[in-house]
Design a protein around this motif. Sequence first.
Motif, short mmCIF file in Angstrom:
data_model
loop_
_atom_site.label_atom_id
_atom_site.label_comp_id
_atom_site.label_asym_id
_atom_site.label_seq_id
_atom_site.Cartn_x
_atom_site.Cartn_y
_atom_site.Cartn_z
N TRP A 24 43.44 44.72 44.62
CA TRP A 24 42.77 43.73 43.94
C TRP A 24 41.15 44.27 43.95
N ARG B 80 37.28 43.15 42.15
CA ARG B 80 36.69 41.92 41.37
C ARG B 80 35.31 42.35 40.73
N ARG C 132 32.44 46.68 39.08
CA ARG C 132 33.78 46.32 39.52
C ARG C 132 33.80 46.70 40.94
N ALA D 176 33.93 35.30 40.89
CA ALA D 176 34.18 36.81 39.66
C ALA D 176 35.49 36.85 39.08
N TYR E 65 38.87 38.37 39.01
CA TYR E 65 39.66 39.37 40.11
C TYR E 65 40.78 40.11 39.23
N GLY F 120 43.16 40.08 34.52
CA GLY F 120 42.04 39.67 35.32
C GLY F 120 42.22 38.00 35.24
#
Length: 123
Positions: free
Chosen positions: A35, A37, A44, A90, A92, A116
């Motif tokens: 992952w 975010r 990112r 955010a 993710y 996302g």
Amino acid sequence: VQVSESGGGLVQAGGSLSLACVAFGQDIYISEMGWYRQAPGQGREMVATITATDSINQAEPVKDRFTISNDNAKNTLYPQMSRLKPEGTAVYYCTVRCLKPVGESDTRCTNYWGQGTQVTVSS
């Protein structure tokens, strides 16, 4: 191959949220899932990754609050986020690194990003 995320939403600070990511495909091998975010106006950043042999890498800010596990047979990733903070707001993104047909060499690897999912932590 399709990468699909689920589980985002709105949560109060201090609360918990579970996400999931699935890579749809037949007879595939995945080297690593993870992952990242991206907060508004920010770049990112990596949150956590896990390899097919269960080696985990987590960002320092989340180490004692987030856990990550996977199901290799189902090509699924399960991040669990607890004691969420407003700065955790955010989008993710799920990542899949080195997806290839079972038994093929790494030259057949392809990397994927999910579309996302929004996580919003209210104060």
